[in-house]
Write a protein that holds these residues in place. Structure first.
Motif, PDB file in Angstrom:
ATOM      1  N   ASP A 261       0.830  -1.218   0.000  1.00 16.36           N
ATOM      2  CA  ASP A 261       0.000   0.000   0.000  1.00 16.36           C
ATOM      3  C   ASP A 261       0.860   1.262   0.000  1.00 16.36           C
ATOM      4  OD1 ASP A 261       0.849  -0.500   2.516  1.00 16.36           O
ATOM      5  OD2 ASP A 261      -1.146  -0.725   3.413  1.00 16.36           O
ATOM      6  N   ARG A 262       2.180   1.106  -0.053  1.00 14.86           N
ATOM      7  CA  ARG A 262       3.113   2.236  -0.156  1.00 14.86           C
ATOM      8  C   ARG A 262       3.883   2.135  -1.464  1.00 14.86           C
ATOM      9  NH1 ARG A 262       5.145   4.593   4.672  1.00 14.86           N
ATOM     10  NH2 ARG A 262       3.355   5.067   5.973  1.00 14.86           N
ATOM     11  N   ASP A 263       4.439   3.264  -1.883  1.00 17.10           N
ATOM     12  CA  ASP A 263       5.351   3.252  -3.035  1.00 17.10           C
ATOM     13  C   ASP A 263       6.695   3.758  -2.518  1.00 17.10           C
ATOM     14  OD1 ASP A 263       6.700   3.503  -5.384  1.00 17.10           O
ATOM     15  OD2 ASP A 263       5.310   4.920  -6.334  1.00 17.10           O
ATOM     16  N   TYR A 398      17.320  14.127   1.615  1.00 15.84           N
ATOM     17  CA  TYR A 398      17.208  12.662   1.655  1.00 15.84           C
ATOM     18  C   TYR A 398      18.546  12.075   2.074  1.00 15.84           C
ATOM     19  CZ  TYR A 398      12.773  13.076  -0.763  1.00 15.84           C
ATOM     20  OH  TYR A 398      11.481  13.385  -1.079  1.00 15.84           O
ATOM     21  N   SER A 399      18.514  11.158   3.034  1.00 22.43           N
ATOM     22  CA  SER A 399      19.753  10.495   3.459  1.00 22.43           C
ATOM     23  C   SER A 399      20.304   9.698   2.285  1.00 22.43           C
ATOM     24  CB  SER A 399      19.471   9.538   4.604  1.00 22.43           C
ATOM     25  OG  SER A 399      18.791  10.199   5.627  1.00 22.43           O
ATOM     26  N   ILE A 400      21.589   9.827   2.054  1.00 24.48           N
ATOM     27  CA  ILE A 400      22.205   9.123   0.930  1.00 24.48           C
ATOM     28  C   ILE A 400      22.306   7.628   1.244  1.00 24.48           C
ATOM     29  CG2 ILE A 400      24.408   8.842  -0.291  1.00 24.48           C
ATOM     30  CD1 ILE A 400      24.652  11.905  -0.243  1.00 24.48           C
ATOM     31  N   GLY A 471      11.524   1.622   8.084  1.00 23.09           N
ATOM     32  CA  GLY A 471      11.018   2.309   6.892  1.00 23.09           C
ATOM     33  C   GLY A 471      12.173   2.819   6.036  1.00 23.09           C
ATOM     34  N   THR A 472      11.984   3.990   5.447  1.00 26.83           N
ATOM     35  CA  THR A 472      13.039   4.549   4.598  1.00 26.83           C
ATOM     36  C   THR A 472      14.227   5.052   5.425  1.00 26.83           C
ATOM     37  OG1 THR A 472      11.797   6.595   4.611  1.00 26.83           O
ATOM     38  CG2 THR A 472      11.558   5.205   2.665  1.00 26.83           C
ATOM     39  N   GLY A 473      14.102   4.985   6.742  1.00 23.23           N
ATOM     40  CA  GLY A 473      15.244   5.267   7.620  1.00 23.23           C
ATOM     41  C   GLY A 473      16.373   4.277   7.405  1.00 23.23           C
ATOM     42  N   PHE A 528       7.873  -6.821  11.352  1.00 19.26           N
ATOM     43  CA  PHE A 528       6.915  -6.315  10.366  1.00 19.26           C
ATOM     44  C   PHE A 528       5.593  -6.067  11.089  1.00 19.26           C
ATOM     45  CE2 PHE A 528      10.340  -8.143   8.043  1.00 19.26           C
ATOM     46  CZ  PHE A 528      10.559  -7.183   7.083  1.00 19.26           C
ATOM     47  N   SER A 529       5.297  -4.782  11.247  1.00 20.06           N
ATOM     48  CA  SER A 529       4.278  -4.357  12.206  1.00 20.06           C
ATOM     49  C   SER A 529       2.869  -4.802  11.850  1.00 20.06           C
ATOM     50  CB  SER A 529       4.319  -2.833  12.329  1.00 20.06           C
ATOM     51  OG  SER A 529       4.199  -2.240  11.054  1.00 20.06           O
ATOM     52  N   ARG A 530       2.602  -5.024  10.572  1.00 17.37           N
ATOM     53  CA  ARG A 530       1.204  -5.335  10.222  1.00 17.37           C
ATOM     54  C   ARG A 530       1.017  -6.798   9.822  1.00 17.37           C
ATOM     55  NH1 ARG A 530      -0.899   0.460   7.708  1.00 17.37           N
ATOM     56  NH2 ARG A 530       0.380   1.691   9.146  1.00 17.37           N
ATOM     57  N   ASP A 531       2.012  -7.638  10.141  1.00 21.47           N
ATOM     58  CA  ASP A 531       1.877  -9.066   9.837  1.00 21.47           C
ATOM     59  C   ASP A 531       1.271  -9.834  11.007  1.00 21.47           C
ATOM     60  OD1 ASP A 531       2.807  -8.896   7.292  1.00 21.47           O
ATOM     61  OD2 ASP A 531       4.832  -9.572   7.722  1.00 21.47           O
ATOM     62  N   VAL A 536       4.424  -4.954  16.544  1.00 22.57           N
ATOM     63  CA  VAL A 536       5.743  -5.060  17.178  1.00 22.57           C
ATOM     64  C   VAL A 536       6.682  -4.156  16.387  1.00 22.57           C
ATOM     65  CG1 VAL A 536       7.698  -6.568  17.657  1.00 22.57           C
ATOM     66  CG2 VAL A 536       5.373  -7.417  17.981  1.00 22.57           C
ATOM     67  N   TYR A 537       7.316  -3.223  17.099  1.00 22.25           N
ATOM     68  CA  TYR A 537       8.205  -2.264  16.452  1.00 22.25           C
ATOM     69  C   TYR A 537       9.665  -2.575  16.792  1.00 22.25           C
ATOM     70  CZ  TYR A 537       4.103   0.768  15.617  1.00 22.25           C
ATOM     71  OH  TYR A 537       2.917   1.289  15.199  1.00 22.25           O
ATOM     72  N   VAL A 538      10.578  -1.884  16.101  1.00 19.89           N
ATOM     73  CA  VAL A 538      12.012  -2.155  16.304  1.00 19.89           C
ATOM     74  C   VAL A 538      12.431  -2.066  17.779  1.00 19.89           C
ATOM     75  CG1 VAL A 538      13.054  -1.653  14.054  1.00 19.89           C
ATOM     76  CG2 VAL A 538      12.467   0.233  15.586  1.00 19.89           C
TER      77      VAL A 538
HETATM   78  P1  NAP Z   1       7.163   4.663   8.641  1.00 17.72           P
HETATM   79  O1  NAP Z   1       5.825   5.175   8.309  1.00 17.72           O
HETATM   80  O2  NAP Z   1       7.941   5.399   9.652  1.00 17.72           O
HETATM   81  O3  NAP Z   1       6.990   3.158   9.078  1.00 17.72           O
HETATM   82  C1  NAP Z   1       8.063   2.238   9.179  1.00 17.72           C
HETATM   83  C2  NAP Z   1       7.725   1.220  10.216  1.00 17.72           C
HETATM   84  O4  NAP Z   1       7.812   1.842  11.478  1.00 17.72           O
HETATM   85  C3  NAP Z   1       6.304   0.684  10.089  1.00 17.72           C
HETATM   86  O5  NAP Z   1       6.318  -0.691  10.340  1.00 17.72           O
HETATM   87  C4  NAP Z   1       5.570   1.429  11.170  1.00 17.72           C
HETATM   88  O6  NAP Z   1       4.489   0.678  11.690  1.00 17.72           O
HETATM   89  C5  NAP Z   1       6.644   1.509  12.208  1.00 17.72           C
HETATM   90  N1  NAP Z   1       6.364   2.465  13.271  1.00 17.72           N
HETATM   91  C6  NAP Z   1       5.299   3.286  13.439  1.00 17.72           C
HETATM   92  N2  NAP Z   1       5.381   3.952  14.602  1.00 17.72           N
HETATM   93  C7  NAP Z   1       6.527   3.541  15.179  1.00 17.72           C
HETATM   94  C8  NAP Z   1       7.152   3.851  16.405  1.00 17.72           C
HETATM   95  N3  NAP Z   1       6.621   4.724  17.264  1.00 17.72           N
HETATM   96  N4  NAP Z   1       8.307   3.243  16.689  1.00 17.72           N
HETATM   97  C9  NAP Z   1       8.871   2.368  15.841  1.00 17.72           C
HETATM   98  N5  NAP Z   1       8.320   2.007  14.679  1.00 17.72           N
HETATM   99  C10 NAP Z   1       7.161   2.598  14.345  1.00 17.72           C
HETATM  100  O7  NAP Z   1       8.053   4.458   7.350  1.00 17.72           O
HETATM  101  P2  NAP Z   1       8.296   5.442   6.161  1.00 17.72           P
HETATM  102  O8  NAP Z   1       7.007   5.808   5.537  1.00 17.72           O
HETATM  103  O9  NAP Z   1       9.361   4.840   5.333  1.00 17.72           O
HETATM  104  O10 NAP Z   1       8.792   6.756   6.876  1.00 17.72           O
HETATM  105  C11 NAP Z   1       9.980   6.856   7.526  1.00 17.72           C
HETATM  106  C12 NAP Z   1      10.027   8.189   8.262  1.00 17.72           C
HETATM  107  O11 NAP Z   1      11.357   8.497   8.454  1.00 17.72           O
HETATM  108  C13 NAP Z   1       9.403   9.355   7.509  1.00 17.72           C
HETATM  109  O12 NAP Z   1       8.879  10.233   8.461  1.00 17.72           O
HETATM  110  C14 NAP Z   1      10.606   9.998   6.851  1.00 17.72           C
HETATM  111  O13 NAP Z   1      10.453  11.382   6.631  1.00 17.72           O
HETATM  112  C15 NAP Z   1      11.648   9.748   7.894  1.00 17.72           C
HETATM  113  N6  NAP Z   1      12.989   9.630   7.350  1.00 17.72           N
HETATM  114  C16 NAP Z   1      13.888  10.465   7.877  1.00 17.72           C
HETATM  115  C17 NAP Z   1      15.177  10.391   7.424  1.00 17.72           C
HETATM  116  C18 NAP Z   1      16.165  11.312   8.036  1.00 17.72           C
HETATM  117  O14 NAP Z   1      15.810  12.005   8.951  1.00 17.72           O
HETATM  118  N7  NAP Z   1      17.370  11.306   7.560  1.00 17.72           N
HETATM  119  C19 NAP Z   1      15.556   9.481   6.437  1.00 17.72           C
HETATM  120  C20 NAP Z   1      14.591   8.621   5.945  1.00 17.72           C
HETATM  121  C21 NAP Z   1      13.295   8.690   6.421  1.00 17.72           C
HETATM  122  P3  NAP Z   1       2.937   1.009  11.408  1.00 17.72           P
HETATM  123  O15 NAP Z   1       2.858   1.983  10.279  1.00 17.72           O
HETATM  124  O16 NAP Z   1       2.345  -0.311  11.093  1.00 17.72           O
HETATM  125  O17 NAP Z   1       2.414   1.572  12.691  1.00 17.72           O
END
Ligand code: NAP
Length: 609
Positions: A261-263, A398-400, A471-473, A528-531, A536-538
């Motif tokens: 459901d994400r791209d 964006y983080s490289i 996630g993209t972190g 994997f939080s939705r499995d 369960v988170y990191v």
């Molecule tokens: P995301 O929405 O953050 O989700 C990744 C995973 O983390 C999902 O399984 C999500 O579970 C889970 N999650 C939700 N709440 C959490 C919590 N409180 N603690 C731990 N895990 C949790 O992933 P994404 O869409 O790839 O977004 C990543 C975020 O990081 C964005 O806000 C982006 O802007 C940011 N980011 C920042 C940097 C940077 O600062 N350099 C780099 C990359 C990304 P559920 O959704 O099932 O609850």
């Protein structure tokens, strides 16, 4: 630690790695050898100012500098580099004006010597929910705390950088300004507050500060000197934030399954011919363009003609061009809400702006893009007023996700989560992610490198590394693991990753499996939080492995967190505190001090926003 380091010297400004290297190097040397090293270092230090390409960043203490009277101290707390840039520009202008300047980042500012300051400028940003940059936590805590000295002789000026699309805009600088007054200091220039398009405000504020500082310090013909030059910063490359490089797209690949459901995109850009260089941990700045469909929606909602020429700030462009290339259309800000409230006189909008309505205002910002407001509360806008009211478009970082040692210095990789969702009867987009997702051969991406000195792999490759990137972190950790493999770093690498579903959202799955197989990655813990029925988170994985994780940290590992700052980074921080308290046998307070020490040593680094 080497016995020599326990001598009564000023606090070391080297990080833990460098100190350990120094201790190893000097261990067992004769006094003749030690004197030779001292003379050699002094000669090196003396040569640095001539080599400097631009302003030199001091990391010294007041004691080394001598005295602060007659000196303008400029201190910056920066998360993404903007406050640093503003402080450096101010320092350069102050020096050119003949002032004696010392420029320090908050992380190395010797707080115990604050009482000796006479003229202090602080440039500091506020993160999402009104938090200070990681590098400034110790500085802010000291000034806010009981140990802060009375400062009746201090004259100061504070500039805050923030983002008015967050409710606690510039909270850190406001609190700092108020606290310095409480401690008896007086402002020599009014506090400034700059939004994400900080350049103009910061330049005007800096000019005012400089004017008053020159009068206060009254050293019109004083010889220019740096208070304490310690390291040179290389000359700026040709391409920068203000002059981005048009990078062509080499690869633009979706890396989640079709039914996710994400791209999420893996994007490879060419830096060929740019001269741009990067290190793992750095970010790439992208100047986006707003989605054409969104520009159409604005023009249609406001019944305006996109071909109409609009003059603003000495430039004349068609309205559609202003909206697509120059103005922020996807983030709601307080000034825009206020302008819309004034134009419509709508009670609901006026109410959320009232003092005490912070939660309602925050909820509005969270749930609406500007287009929703324009549709829900229609008002007449003319093109010129629209362009003048909207905030200028700013670059996104964006983080490289690559190491130049592995992919070549002409390439850079990104991991981009595409922001696209349906709300208020229409599809909404994120400006930069939509731009990047649609980037191809024909449209170059304007980019620059934003270096991030606080998010670096240990110099000592034998140190272990723990990486937490849901996630993209995950992006910078792909770069880290590539780099550690390319440099044959002997320390172990432990990665924690989480996302929604294993089968759909396991980013770079094959690469991690190969890395485990080849020995480039030693441990991989996933969730994997939705499995499962419950999430369960990191941080739960961290707790499950708490004993081992604490042992790694105790033995010198570096720990990194990247991703969402609003929830994840806070929860991970809490989990680390619990782990340190439980397995280190410490009180919560001592565990907090232990973790803060790790942060200050540069062994706990976060890249979150
Ligand atoms: P995301 O929405 O953050 O989700 C990744 C995973 O983390 C999902 O399984 C999500 O579970 C889970 N999650 C939700 N709440 C959490 C919590 N409180 N603690 C731990 N895990 C949790 O992933 P994404 O869409 O790839 O977004 C990543 C975020 O990081 C964005 O806000 C982006 O802007 C940011 N980011 C920042 C940097 C940077 O600062 N350099 C780099 C990359 C990304 P559920 O959704 O099932 O609850």
């Amino acid at each position: 630690m080497n016995a020599a380091l326990k001598l009564p010297l000023p606090a070391p400004t080297l990080d833990a790695d460098r100190l350990a290297q120094l201790a190893a190097l000097t261990s067992g040397l004769s006094s003749a050898d030690l004197y030779w090293i001292a003379a050699y270092s002094a000669a090196l230090a003396a040569r640095l100012p001539e080599q400097a390409g631009r302003i030199v960043v001091s990391e010294s203490s007041v004691a080394e500098v001598g005295q602060t009277a007659g000196c303008l101290s400029i201190v910056y707390g920066s998360q993404t580099g903007n406050s640093r840039r503003v402080a450096e520009q101010l320092a350069a202008r102050a020096e050119a004006a003949g002032l004696t300047v010392r420029l320090l980042r908050t992380g190395v500012y010797p707080v115990r010597e604050l009482a000796q300051e006479r003229h202090l400028v602080v440039v500091i940003s506020s993160q999402g929910d009104g938090d200070p940059p990681d590098d400034a936590i110790g500085f802010i805590e000291f000034i806010a705390g009981k140990r802060a000295p009375k400062l009746p002789l201090l004259k100061f000026a504070v500039l805050g950088l923030g983002d008015s699309s967050y409710p606690k805009f510039c909270a850190v600088s406001r609190e700092l300004d108020a606290r310095l007054i409480e401690l008896g200091a007086s402002r020599f220039a009014p506090a400034g507050e700059a939004d994400v398009d900080f350049d103009t405000t910061a330049a005007e504020w800096s000019a005012g500060v400089l004017e008053t500082a020159r009068e206060g310090l009254s050293v019109p013909n004083a010889p220019t000197r740096h208070a304490s030059p310690l390291h040179a910063v290389s000359a700026s490359p040709h391409y920068s934030r203000d002059n981005p490089f048009p990078a062509s797209v080499l690869e633009n690949q979706r890396i989640v399954s079709r039914d996710s459901d994400r791209d999420v995109r893996h994007i490879e850009l060419s830096l060929e011919g740019s001269g741009l260089q990067y290190e793992p941990g750095d970010a790439i700045g992208v100047w986006p363009r707003n989605p054409p469909m969104l520009v159409e929606q604005w023009l249609s909602a406001l019944k305006l003609d996109g071909t109409v020429e609009v003059e603003h700030d000495g430039r004349r462009l068609p309205l559609a061009r202003w909206l697509s290339h120059e103005r922020e259309l996807t983030r709601l800000t307080r000034p825009l809400v206020a302008a819309q409230a004034a134009a419509t006189r709508h009670g609901e909008l006026q109410r959320v702006l009232e003092p005490g309505q912070q939660p309602a205002f925050a909820a509005l910002l969270e749930s609406h893009q500007p287009i929703d407001l324009l549709r829900q509360f229609p008002a007449a806008w003319d093109a010129t007023r629209l362009v003048a009211t909207l905030r200028p478009l700013t670059p996104r970082l964006y983080s490289i996700a690559s190491s130049a040692r592995v992919v070549g210095s002409d390439e850079v990789h990104l991991t981009v989560g595409v922001v696209e969702y349906f709300a208020h009867q229409s599809t909404h987009y994120g400006a930069a992610s939509a731009f990047l997702a649609n980037a191809g051969d024909d449209v170059p991406v304007p980019v620059f490198i934003e270096s991030n000195e606080r998010f670096r792999l240990p110099i000592d490759g034998s140190r272990d590394v723990i990486m937490i990137g849901p996630g993209t972190g995950i992006a910078p950790f792909r770069a880290f693991v590539q780099e550690r493999q390319a440099t044959a770093a002997s320390g172990r690498n432990w990665l924690f990753f989480g996302n929604r579903h294993f089968t759909q959202d396991f980013l770079y799955q094959l690469e991690w499996q190969e890395a485990l197989h080849s020995g480039a990655l030693h441990r991989l813990d996933l969730t994997f939080s939705r499995d499962a029925a419950s999430k369960v988170y990191v941080q739960q994985r961290l707790r499950e492995h708490g004993r081992e994780l604490y042992a790694w940290l105790r033995d010198g590992a570096h720990i990194y967190v990247c991703g969402d700052s609003a929830h994840m980074a806070r929860d991970v921080n809490e989990a680390l505190l619990d782990i340190i308290a439980t397995h280190g046998g410490l009180s919560v307070e001592d565990a907090r001090a232990w973790l803060t020490e790790l942060l200050q040593q540069g062994r706990y680094a976060r890249d979150v926003y």
